[in-house]
Design an enzyme around this catalytic site. Structure first.
Site, short mmCIF file in Angstrom:
data_model
loop_
_atom_site.label_atom_id
_atom_site.label_comp_id
_atom_site.label_asym_id
_atom_site.label_seq_id
_atom_site.Cartn_x
_atom_site.Cartn_y
_atom_site.Cartn_z
N ARG A 103 0.83 -1.22 0.00
CA ARG A 103 0.00 0.00 0.00
C ARG A 103 0.87 1.27 0.00
O ARG A 103 2.08 1.20 -0.15
CB ARG A 103 -0.87 0.00 1.27
CG ARG A 103 -1.68 -1.27 1.47
CD ARG A 103 -2.95 -1.17 0.70
NE ARG A 103 -3.84 -2.28 0.95
CZ ARG A 103 -4.93 -2.22 1.73
NH1 ARG A 103 -5.21 -1.12 2.41
NH2 ARG A 103 -5.74 -3.25 1.84
N LYS A 112 -3.12 -7.58 2.67
CA LYS A 112 -2.54 -6.25 2.51
C LYS A 112 -1.13 -6.20 3.08
O LYS A 112 -0.77 -7.00 3.97
CB LYS A 112 -3.42 -5.20 3.17
CG LYS A 112 -3.67 -5.47 4.64
CD LYS A 112 -4.48 -4.37 5.32
CE LYS A 112 -5.88 -4.22 4.81
NZ LYS A 112 -6.72 -3.33 5.65
FE1 SRM Z 1 -8.07 0.48 7.51
C1 SRM Z 1 -10.28 -1.81 6.37
C2 SRM Z 1 -10.12 2.96 6.56
C3 SRM Z 1 -5.56 2.66 7.98
C4 SRM Z 1 -6.41 -1.89 9.33
N1 SRM Z 1 -9.87 0.55 6.56
C5 SRM Z 1 -10.59 -0.52 6.14
C6 SRM Z 1 -11.78 -0.07 5.29
C7 SRM Z 1 -11.33 0.00 3.86
C8 SRM Z 1 -13.08 -0.88 5.46
C9 SRM Z 1 -13.29 -2.00 4.49
O1 SRM Z 1 -12.45 -2.94 4.41
O2 SRM Z 1 -14.30 -1.99 3.79
C10 SRM Z 1 -11.97 1.37 5.88
C11 SRM Z 1 -12.65 2.35 4.96
C12 SRM Z 1 -13.42 3.37 5.75
C13 SRM Z 1 -13.91 4.48 4.93
O3 SRM Z 1 -15.14 4.63 4.81
O4 SRM Z 1 -13.11 5.25 4.40
C14 SRM Z 1 -10.57 1.68 6.34
N2 SRM Z 1 -7.85 2.43 7.20
C15 SRM Z 1 -8.83 3.30 6.89
C16 SRM Z 1 -8.35 4.73 6.98
C17 SRM Z 1 -8.99 5.65 5.94
C18 SRM Z 1 -8.61 5.24 8.41
C19 SRM Z 1 -8.50 6.73 8.60
O5 SRM Z 1 -9.46 7.27 9.14
O6 SRM Z 1 -7.48 7.34 8.25
C20 SRM Z 1 -6.84 4.50 6.82
C21 SRM Z 1 -6.41 4.53 5.39
C22 SRM Z 1 -4.92 4.35 5.26
C23 SRM Z 1 -4.40 4.48 3.86
O7 SRM Z 1 -4.32 5.61 3.39
O8 SRM Z 1 -4.06 3.46 3.27
C24 SRM Z 1 -6.70 3.09 7.37
N3 SRM Z 1 -6.24 0.38 8.42
C25 SRM Z 1 -5.41 1.44 8.61
C26 SRM Z 1 -4.42 1.11 9.59
C27 SRM Z 1 -3.37 2.05 10.15
C28 SRM Z 1 -2.12 2.08 9.35
O9 SRM Z 1 -1.99 1.42 8.31
O10 SRM Z 1 -1.20 2.79 9.76
C29 SRM Z 1 -4.68 -0.19 9.99
C30 SRM Z 1 -3.94 -0.97 11.13
C31 SRM Z 1 -2.57 -1.36 10.77
C32 SRM Z 1 -2.58 -2.70 10.11
O11 SRM Z 1 -2.84 -2.75 8.92
O12 SRM Z 1 -2.36 -3.68 10.80
C33 SRM Z 1 -5.82 -0.64 9.24
N4 SRM Z 1 -8.27 -1.52 7.75
C34 SRM Z 1 -7.50 -2.29 8.59
C35 SRM Z 1 -8.04 -3.63 8.59
C36 SRM Z 1 -7.48 -4.85 9.35
C37 SRM Z 1 -6.41 -5.52 8.55
C38 SRM Z 1 -5.99 -6.85 9.14
O13 SRM Z 1 -4.80 -7.05 9.33
O14 SRM Z 1 -6.87 -7.68 9.40
C39 SRM Z 1 -9.18 -3.61 7.75
C40 SRM Z 1 -10.13 -4.78 7.43
C41 SRM Z 1 -9.58 -5.73 6.43
O15 SRM Z 1 -8.56 -5.51 5.77
O16 SRM Z 1 -10.20 -6.78 6.30
C42 SRM Z 1 -9.29 -2.27 7.25
#
Ligand code: SRM
Ligand code: SF4
Length: 591
Positions: free
Chosen positions: A177, A241
């Site tokens: 990513r 991811k």
């Molecule tokens: Fe996230 C899934 C938003 C950073 C762990 N994340 C999602 C989804 C796409 C929901 C979905 O799968 O349908 C969310 C979309 C919400 C929306 O309406 O926009 C979402 N994640 C976000 C963001 C926008 C949060 C924010 O408010 O800033 C961040 C976008 C980052 C980017 O620009 O790429 C975001 N997500 C993170 C982080 C923090 C980081 O990366 O520093 C994590 C935890 C770190 C990690 O990855 O371990 C994170 N997001 C997840 C997960 C759990 C992944 C896993 O290991 O199981 C999901 C769910 C999944 O992937 O199944 C998820």
């Protein structure tokens, strides 16, 4: 120089015990995960069948009967940087009227290191106004998202991005990513040397398929399939991811240990000597699934040249590709592969593939993890203004005209926009002679006052998107945390703690998008209006927190915090942070 816990590979051992009873098992790493096709998860089949991430997206787009796209394509579009969502606030009303859900798409840009030239912000602003909800959302990975884009508008949006030389390739999906990199400028020459790696790594790990151009930009259909053979991702991509972040000590503003690969810049004699490499960070857990846990990265070695660093990064990815779990997506992140193989065995496999041995990790020390708001002057005499943007939502509301003001600043062409991994924005590289013009715009739009007046906890807080767009949200986050902080501030003041920059993070579910497990206080949604309270993480991102209370409503959250703050004030040691105190005194852990 002091060697931190992380160089001794300690954080992950502390942390497993805190979030789960799961004990990492070391098995023979030669034994790869099952490749028995009948056991592979559904997404694995979709990837392989997708014809280089094309799927049937074109057909899905042509279907005017529905705002949705076909189910399999929903997994494929993620690799192109977009998600199908629906407005959850309107589900009930639509169901009553027998209408399908109000489907729309979120699109996320690829911005390695979080850089966006001012003219591109102007374009983004236009695109946001024309096609999305209008709110520009800065994410926790230094990039931006637009929400509420209709199916018929996806192609125009991507086309407009492309015209502005922007893309959304690989910002979602089972692939590397957006690469994050420390945004807080200390020494510009070090930053210049380090920041290029975000872009180099992003390019190195891009998929070879041209499907993005073919589908969204009407590029010519590729006839020579050999041209997109992908030695890295092959046809199955990664098991899950994959995230890479870079930090420059002493500020861990990118939360480097929460990434699958964390790169810690090592500066010696004023020069970049290379990077320590940490593997296996990752935060998500699943309520009720004790096999899942948050983990901080383990430092496995040091690379001193660009060639070695890029080779090591590449092979860390190939080992995860080959050894990662493809049957259970809950256990598919690199952190589980590292624990199953053992970090030493993982490193050895990487070294074997790369053809060289990593050096022993070099000493480093993190002392802080924060954005530094307002004006800062760098060693070249340029100015940088960090704007406080609560939960990354750029919009005009409550008398703070952030969106209008930032557009005006961008239109001057005198700044470089840079997003932080804490959802804020740096207006960078401002010349001394231009500072006044920028300041005037910030004043006129109430942005400077808003930044200055935000309390210490608010400034150090993060909340994920959650409702109404996130399909996985169990509780509110970005729509609720500002209110909860307003209720918490008098409690902090009562104990004389209003200037304590305690790191408080909230998410609407346990996936951890606002990195809650690495906070001093975390509130993790369990159901409408209910949160688990975690405490005991440290301030600099090198120790995870522990679940302390379950399913608290607002009243009980405030009661618990009042009691914890009271005990902290009475019993803390001199200079002890809230997170260290609760870890020692309340949780009974040895620091
Ligand atoms: Fe996230 C899934 C938003 C950073 C762990 N994340 C999602 C989804 C796409 C929901 C979905 O799968 O349908 C969310 C979309 C919400 C929306 O309406 O926009 C979402 N994640 C976000 C963001 C926008 C949060 C924010 O408010 O800033 C961040 C976008 C980052 C980017 O620009 O790429 C975001 N997500 C993170 C982080 C923090 C980081 O990366 O520093 C994590 C935890 C770190 C990690 O990855 O371990 C994170 N997001 C997840 C997960 C759990 C992944 C896993 O290991 O199981 C999901 C769910 C999944 O992937 O199944 C998820
Ligand atoms: Fe959605 Fe959960 Fe991520 Fe929040 S933490 S954005 S609720 S997936």
């Amino acid at each position: 120089m002091m060697i931190t816990e992380a160089t001794n590979n300690k954080p992950q051992t502390i942390n497993h015990r805190q979030t789960t009873n799961n004990k990492p098992q070391t098995t023979n790493h030669k034994q790869k995960m099952s490749t028995d096709k009948s056991k592979l998860s559904a997404v694995e089949h979709i990837k392989v069948k997708s014809d280089g991430l094309r799927g049937t997206i074109k057909e899905s787009l042509r279907d005017e009967e529905t705002g949705a796209i076909r189910e399999d394509d929903q997994a494929v579009i993620k690799f192109h940087g977009m998600y199908q969502q629906d407005d959850r606030d309107r589900r009930e009303e639509r169901a009553e009227k027998k209408l399908e859900r109000l489907y729309s798409y979120m699109i996320r840009l690829r911005l390695p290191g979080g850089f966006l030239p001012a003219d591109k912000w102007v374009k983004m602003n236009e695109i946001a106004d024309r096609y999305s909800t209008g709110v520009i959302k800065i994410t926790t990975r230094q990039t931006i998202q637009l929400h509420g884009i209709l199916k018929s508008s996806i192609k125009p949006v991507i086309s407009d991005f492309n015209a502005a030389e922007l893309d959304s390739i690989a910002t979602c999906g089972d692939i590397n990513r957006n690469v994050t990199s420390s945004a807080y400028i200390q020494d510009t020459s070090i930053h210049e040397a380090v920041d290029v790696y975000a872009d180099k790594i992003s390019r190195l790990l891009m998929p070879k398929t041209k499907a993005y151009y073919e589908i969204w930009l009407d590029g010519e259909k590729l006839t020579d399939k050999e041209a997109e053979v992908d030695p890295l991702y092959q046809d199955r991509y990664l098991p899950r991811k994959f995230k890479i972040g870079i930090a420059i000590p002493p500020n861990n503003d990118t939360d480097v240990f929460t990434n699958d690969i964390g790169l810690i810049a090592i500066v010696e004699n004023g020069k970049l000597a290379g990077f320590n490499i940490a593997i296996g960070g990752g935060l998500s857990t699943t309520h009720g699934n004790a096999e899942t846990y948050a983990r901080l990265g383990t430092v496995i070695g040091f690379a001193d040249t660009e060639e070695k660093l890029l080779k090591a990064v590449y092979e860390i990815v190939t080992v995860q590709r080959d050894f990662g779990n493809r049957t259970d997506r809950k256990l598919a992140r690199l952190k589980y592969t590292v624990d199953r193989m053992g970090a030493d065995a993982y490193r050895e496999e990487v070294e074997k593939r790369a053809g060289f041995k990593l050096e022993a990790p070099r000493p480093f020390t993190f002392t802080e993890r924060r954005d530094v708001y307002g004006w800062e002057k760098d060693d070249k005499g340029n100015w940088h203004y960090t704007v406080f943007i609560e939960n990354g939502r750029v919009t005009d509301e409550n008398g703070v005209n952030l969106k209008t003001g930032l557009l005006k600043v961008a239109e001057t062409g005198k700044v470089l926009f840079r997003f932080t991994a804490n959802q804020h924005l740096i207006l960078g590289d401002v010349k001394e002679k231009d500072k006044k013009i920028v300041q005037k715009i910030l004043d006129e739009h109430n942005i400077d006052a808003h930044t200055k007046n935000a309390g210490a906890v608010r400034k150090n807080s993060l909340a994920c998107v959650a409702l109404p767009t996130c399909p996985l949200a169990l509780a509110e986050a970005q729509r609720y945390l500002p209110t909860l902080i307003s209720l918490t501030e008098p409690v902090l003041a009562k104990h004389g703690l209003e200037n304590e920059g305690i790191v408080l993070r909230m998410t609407g579910c346990p996936n951890g998008c606002a990195r809650p497990y690495a906070a001093e206080i975390a509130l993790i949604g369990t159901g409408p209006g209910l949160y688990n309270l975690h405490i005991g993480g440290d301030r600099i991102g090198q120790r995870l927190n522990t679940k302390y209370k379950e399913n608290l409503n607002e009243e009980n959250i405030l009661k618990e915090l009042d009691s914890l703050f009271g005990t902290y004030v009475k019993k803390r040691k001199s200079g002890e942070t809230f997170g260290d105190f609760t870890n020692r005194e309340i949780l009974g852990n040895l620091n």
